[in-house]
Design a protein around this motif. Structure first.
Motif, PDB file in Angstrom:
ATOM      1  N   GLY A  62       0.900  -1.402   0.095  1.00 29.86           N
ATOM      2  CA  GLY A  62      -0.059  -0.023   0.037  1.00 29.86           C
ATOM      3  C   GLY A  62       1.057   1.266   0.159  1.00 29.86           C
ATOM      4  N   SER A 109       1.352  -6.588   5.463  1.00 27.34           N
ATOM      5  CA  SER A 109       0.129  -6.977   5.002  1.00 27.34           C
ATOM      6  C   SER A 109       0.255  -8.342   4.655  1.00 27.34           C
ATOM      7  CB  SER A 109      -0.326  -6.223   3.697  1.00 27.34           C
ATOM      8  OG  SER A 109      -0.356  -4.702   4.059  1.00 27.34           O
ATOM      9  N   GLN A 163      -6.052  -3.263   3.938  1.00 27.18           N
ATOM     10  CA  GLN A 163      -5.513  -1.602   3.859  1.00 27.18           C
ATOM     11  C   GLN A 163      -6.282  -0.764   2.871  1.00 27.18           C
ATOM     12  OE1 GLN A 163      -1.276  -2.201   2.969  1.00 27.18           O
ATOM     13  NE2 GLN A 163      -0.880   0.032   3.464  1.00 27.18           N
ATOM     14  N   ASP A 188      -5.615  -3.613   9.346  1.00 23.49           N
ATOM     15  CA  ASP A 188      -4.560  -3.144   8.638  1.00 23.49           C
ATOM     16  C   ASP A 188      -4.501  -1.647   8.201  1.00 23.49           C
ATOM     17  OD1 ASP A 188      -2.324  -3.040   6.768  1.00 23.49           O
ATOM     18  OD2 ASP A 188      -2.634  -4.564   5.559  1.00 23.49           O
TER      19      ASP A 188
END
Ligand SMILES: Nc1ncnc2c1ncn2[C@@H]1O[C@H](COP(=O)(O)OP(=O)(O)OP(=O)(O)O)[C@@H](O)[C@H]1O
Ligand SMILES: Nc1ncnc2c1ncn2[C@@H]1O[C@H](COP(=O)(O)OP(=O)(O)OP(=O)(O)O)[C@@H](O)[C@H]1O
Ligand SMILES: [Mg+2]
Ligand SMILES: [Mg+2]
Lengths: 311, 245, 257, 257, 245
Positions: B131, E44, E80, E153
């Motif tokens: 991300g 993640s 996320q 997340d």
């Protein structure tokens, strides 16, 4: 099979498959249906238009009891082992021929030289032209043959096509109606070999063996239908037009007038077939390598179901 | 030349509910201005209006004195969601902004990738990145675009403290070498204090300017100044502005 | 990068199907004029082999030219209808209409304008092929990701840039759906087009076989038609896999599904 | 919520096209058996009106039944091929093959098995219709958003839940592409199916008209075929717009494009 | 009952490059454990491994003492990226997690929506929400799921300070009433200090535990304690761990 089912009124349901769209070749069949001749014989006849694949296989497979076909189809089908039998000649003589607009000046087979023929690419057509031209001492190699597929006569002669093979009783009459002058060279005028039966009514060997009574009854009604069409062309035409309203009534009427005297022609009874006709055409095909395998003309047709056995 | 971007009494609504009402603000050339406001107040929407994809109900947006509402292509933009093109590699994604403006500069792209720590994934596709890496890619895509006004919508939200500091310092250094004007949306008061010349504190429903704050420290010193009592006082002042009365 | 396709099960499966067919024909002693056994079709194929290539190539040529023309028309019309809402309103119904004109009505006109050469046949195939491409691609354009459109607009992309850099790549999967459909139809389209008059070709071969009741030859023609069509389909699927390789890259490798 | 469709320009455009056609026919005095003028087609339509409804309904009935059957087959096969990679390998080629069997070969078999009733015709239409639905829907499944699949797997969705809650909704736009294509083909499919021996229907009507050289009636039949087809297409487009209304909701209202 | 989740010597790589190497950590029932580590380190990815969608190369993941690698459906998860379903309204999206577990609880969904400040957009589609609102929707979707282990997340990265504090306090209050165990990825050291019982500080390339820190303050007091010297010292300690040596 629906052929063995009986309907509410105790009528026997049978299916008749045409060769193509309904036309005046079929008038007798429609007359027999509309005037109740079938019913009198205890039959409930369903008349069905076939697809591209024609009636022969449907009749042979037993899905339909009767069909409309042509001598050349029956001949070829039988050599391929398709057990169908011709039970009546609808028209005594071949009414087809090579037609061209009058201004092309094609009056005899010799005039084909240097012209373009539009057909559907069958080797039979080529051989027909060759036979006719050789009979008229012309060189068949001087004809250009092109394939025009399913397009109709009137479209193709607008392009670079000079002549095509038609049934006079339908397409020729349409030309008359349009005021278009045609020259037509009938096959029968130039070769006896080519005077074959077209169209014919067919049934299957199995049907003949298992249910000859039905075949007999069917033929009695059909004969009556064609007799009526011969005697009353006008009425017969309106019966056909009424039964199949999508046809052009003017064309039907005029075509019927032309065709009625030709159903029986010089034969003693309507529908009679001669073995020599079957043999001659088969031999012609064989001679020109258009037919391979065994063909026994005597088994391909029968007159036994005509009223009084054709006598 | 007095102002780069001027927003005058802007009003906007998606449907009946007004989102922005009578909002006025301005950004001078070379200035770094932050917008701080509650989630869902309309900050991203303001960017859309500046970018010209929505039309304001009332009010004006002037860039270099010329009205630009409804006109596009005047800003370098980094959206809140990374919005990378899935069929392009990271390098191709970064190049995109340049392609749109028609001046390709591959060596610039390479150096941007390197600075953002993305050179080893230059030929990966976005879905193969974390991300934070995607966010950095989107950030350098905006930097790669040459428009003078840089509109950044929460550019560093998904980064860890260290990477974030790196990126912030890099952004400041870029501003020293290139002539850029920055409009910056952030939720971090500290980030706003570190980077901006001025901060607009915004309210929600509808969005209006609550307070305009000039950050009194010279840019170069701020990273060392943070945490001092003065700094914390300013921090707390802004925090209190955002609290509901 | 691309997974090796394993042909084993497919071939086995086909072999079993053919065996079943053969067994059924023999068991119920189905007449060969009704449904010939695979062995018989195969014998015929071998026997007639010399005359087949020219027919095959004639049809393949029409099919491929028509498919390419259809591809061009399909793409252009999809793009035009996508870019102009007005034209979409006006022309879309006409396109649907174009799929409902039977050859019976079209033939005389085509022959009048174009004669009996390749052209009318290629046009018939193109007419069949362009439509799935238009519809699928157009729907593909419509599905472009909203946030990416927003980004493109914010970044000042021109309409053309937005089209070429965003909408076109994201419509690619849909486009390939349509293209695969078109490829499937192209060969049958060519066969039907041969009714407009052709000297050779699988359609001519099939009609002649049918009119002389050689069902085995009809099936040989079908075999060739199907084979050609599968080939085209496979070729386009390969192109698709190559073009959309980013969709399948990595990530999935360690995945369990 | 849904934008009112403005029919004005479409109608105007069609009117202009018809006028051009009429003018062309009169100007170059094209023979009516070649290409009849719209006025003539219209006169014929009015004239023959009494006999039309039964033909129209016969064909419409076959088309709709076939379309629905094709829809069912198309969906089932798309789902099955999607859920099983093995079956996809085995069956996909067969499906492509099914699109390459000409009626010439199929007709005798279908008639042998099913007779001259509705059934073989409905099957022919279904055979035409199921394929675009299968291909499009299958490709739609393949395009499901990767991050949403990840979420579903993390959240412990079962294969069925993943299918019904994620893959199916996201394949909907593609499915509708295929469904619209199928609807377009269904009417022509029914017309062709009528060659399997029918007593009434637009296909029969057209063939009779053609064989008695009544081009104006052929065009009346085409008009009805096209109209029916447009109607089906429009109905499905409406369903699509309703189902995918979330795509067009708000957001776009203030947008400039 | 000693541990809820146990990760033992976990090793994983997407391709050749190892992402996670010999990572061991554990979470006790009812505990709140934070993971802090650089962007792109593999946090993640660790969640994906716990969730069972990737299989570790080596090592084990035990939930309540039973190995769960490769098995799914054992965790409540917030990704996320918001990953909301575009064709579902916010309410339907929140309901999704419940649908998957087969126990619908509409009143619970309503109260969650209300608490997250999303009740007025319950019938909007995700694209009609701001970034922060989408994040909150994804957060309550995870809360709505009844699994005991909650893997979050970066749940609050896109929220302003006030909303963030609201959500944090709410999360803590939920933990008091419901029996939940939380594994929490964040980039904010402050947030980790505010919420967690323990913090794992992670390194990158490959990801390993650098330090495990127990937060010494009672949960209830932390919001008032923050900013004290002790607190700041701990904060700085973690910050230094993340700096490259
Ligand atoms: N397409 C849309 N249609 C309707 N309402 C919308 C749309 N987009 C945004 N909104 C509404 O407008 C408001 C402002 O949204 P915006 O994205 O501008 O907020 P923001 O300030 O950027 O918030 P955040 O900090 O959470 O990103 C929100 O209440 C949102 O629900
Ligand atoms: N599908 C994939 N294929 C290949 N590499 C991947 C893939 N997904 C992630 N990676 C790589 O794995 C590494 C860890 O990614 P991950 O998303 O776990 O990081 P993260 O710790 O969550 O980072 P962030 O804080 O930025 O979200 C990154 O370097 C990334 O490039
Ligand atoms: Mg925003
Ligand atoms: Mg991450």
């Amino acid at each position: 099979a629906p052929g063995t089912d009986s309907s509410e009124k105790g009528l026997k349901k049978v299916t008749l498959v045409l060769d193509w769209t309904p036309n005046t070749n079929h008038t007798g069949l429609y007359v027999a249906k509309e005037k109740g001749y079938f019913k009198q014989e205890g039959l409930d006849v369903d008349i069905i238009q076939p697809g591209q694949s024609g009636a022969e296989q449907m009749v042979a497979s037993g899905r339909a009891q009767f069909g409309v076909s042509y001598q050349e189809n029956v001949t070829e089908a039988r050599t391929q082992g398709i057990p169908i039998v011709s039970i009546a000649a609808v028209i005594q003589h071949n009414t087809s021929g090579f037609a061209s607009p009058a201004n092309k000046n094609i009056k005899r087979p010799r005039d084909f030289e240097g012209k373009t023929y539009g057909g559907w690419g069958s080797p039979i057509e080529k051989q027909m032209i060759t036979s006719l031209m050789e009979g008229d001492h012309a060189d068949p190699n001087k004809v250009k043959i092109i394939n025009t597929g399913n397009a109709d006569f009137f479209s193709i002669v607008k392009r670079n096509v000079d002549f095509a093979w038609i049934y006079y009783g339908w397409t020729g009459i349409e030309a008359e109606l349009r005021g278009m002058k045609l020259n037509i060279i009938y096959l029968t005028d130039y070769s006896k070999d080519l005077d074959y039966y077209t169209p014919v009514l067919i049934t299957s060997e199995k049907e003949i063996k298992q249910d000859p009574q039905t075949v007999k009854a069917f033929m009695r009604a059909v004969s009556k239908g064609y007799q009526y069409a011969i005697a009353h062309p006008d009425d017969a035409a309106s019966i056909l037009s009424k039964a199949v309203p999508d046809l052009d009534p003017k064309l039907v009427k005029k075509s019927q007038e032309w065709l009625s005297p030709r159903y029986q022609a010089d034969a003693p009874v309507w529908g009679l077939q001669k073995q020599e006709v079957w043999a001659r055409y088969a031999n012609w095909m064989k001679k020109h390598q258009l037919l391979k395998g065994n063909f026994d003309p005597s088994k391909a047709f029968t007159n036994q179901f005509l009223p009084q056995g054709g006598k | 030349m007095a102002v780069k971007l001027e927003v005058k009494e802007l009003t906007f609504a998606y449907d009946r509910q007004p989102i922005i009402e009578n909002l006025s603000l301005e950004v001078k050339p070379g200035e770094f201005v932050s917008l701080i406001g509650p989630s869902g107040s309309g900050k991203s929407t303001l960017f859309y209006l500046i970018g010209g994809i929505y039309k304001p109900k009332r009010g004006e947006i002037l860039l270099d004195g010329k009205p630009i509402h409804g006109k596009r292509g005047h800003i370098a933009y980094m959206p809140q969601q990374p919005s990378l093109f899935p069929w392009r590699t990271i390098e191709q994604n970064v190049r995109l902004a340049q392609e749109l403006n028609g001046h390709l500069d591959p060596s610039h792209v390479q150096s941007l990738l390197k600075k953002a720590g993305l050179d080893h994934v230059a030929h990966s596709y976005p879905h193969e990145l974390s991300g934070g890496m995607q966010q950095r890619a989107a950030f350098i895509r905006a930097l790669a675009s040459k428009q003078e006004l840089l509109c950044l919508d929460e550019p560093f939200g998904a980064l860890d403290a260290l990477t974030r500091t790196h990126m912030q310092q890099w952004l400041l250094s870029v501003l020293e070498t290139e002539r850029r004007t920055v409009l910056f949306i952030t939720h971090s008061i500290e980030e706003a204090l570190l980077l901006s010349d001025r901060i607009y504190v915004l309210s929600r429903q509808p969005m209006r300017v609550i307070r305009e704050i000039s950050v009194p420290y010279p840019r170069g010193d701020r990273f060392s100044l943070r945490g001092t009592t003065d700094w914390m006082a300013l921090h707390r002042e802004i925090e209190n502005l955002l609290l509901p009365k | 990068m691309m997974k090796r396709f394993n042909y084993g099960p497919s071939i086995l499966f086909f072999a079993v199907l053919l065996l079943l067919w053969e067994a059924a024909v023999r068991l119920w002693s189905i007449d060969p004029w009704m449904l010939p056994a695979p062995s018989r079709i195969f014998t015929t194929l071998v026997h007639e082999w010399t005359r087949i290539p020219e027919n095959l190539f004639a049809t393949a040529w029409i099919a491929i030219c028509g498919l390419l023309l259809g591809l061009a028309i399909g793409l252009v019309s999809a793009v035009v209808l996508h870019l102009s809402a007005l034209l979409k309103k006006l022309i879309y119904p006409l396109l649907i209409l174009s799929q409902n004109i039977p050859l019976i009505a079209l033939a005389p006109l085509l022959i009048l304008w174009l004669g009996f050469g390749m052209e009318p046949k290629v046009i018939v195939v193109a007419l069949v092929c362009f439509f799935p491409i238009t519809v699928s691609t157009l729907d593909g354009f419509q599905q472009t990701d909203r946030t990416l459109i927003m980004y493109m607009e914010m970044a000042g992309a021109s309409r053309l840039q937005r089209f070429f850099k965003l909408e076109w790549p994201s419509a690619l999967p849909s486009f390939f759906s349509g293209f695969k459909l078109a490829a499937t139809y192209s060969v049958m389209g060519a066969v039907i087009a041969e009714w407009l008059g052709a000297k050779d070709g699988l359609g001519v071969m099939m009609q002649l076989a049918s009119s002389s009741f050689r069902t085995d030859r009809v099936f040989v023609a079908i075999l060739l038609i199907a084979g050609l069509s599968l080939l085209l389909f496979a070729a386009i699927s390969l192109m698709e896999a190559w073009t959309l390789r980013w969709q399948t890259r990595k990530g999935g490798d360690g995945r369990e599904t």
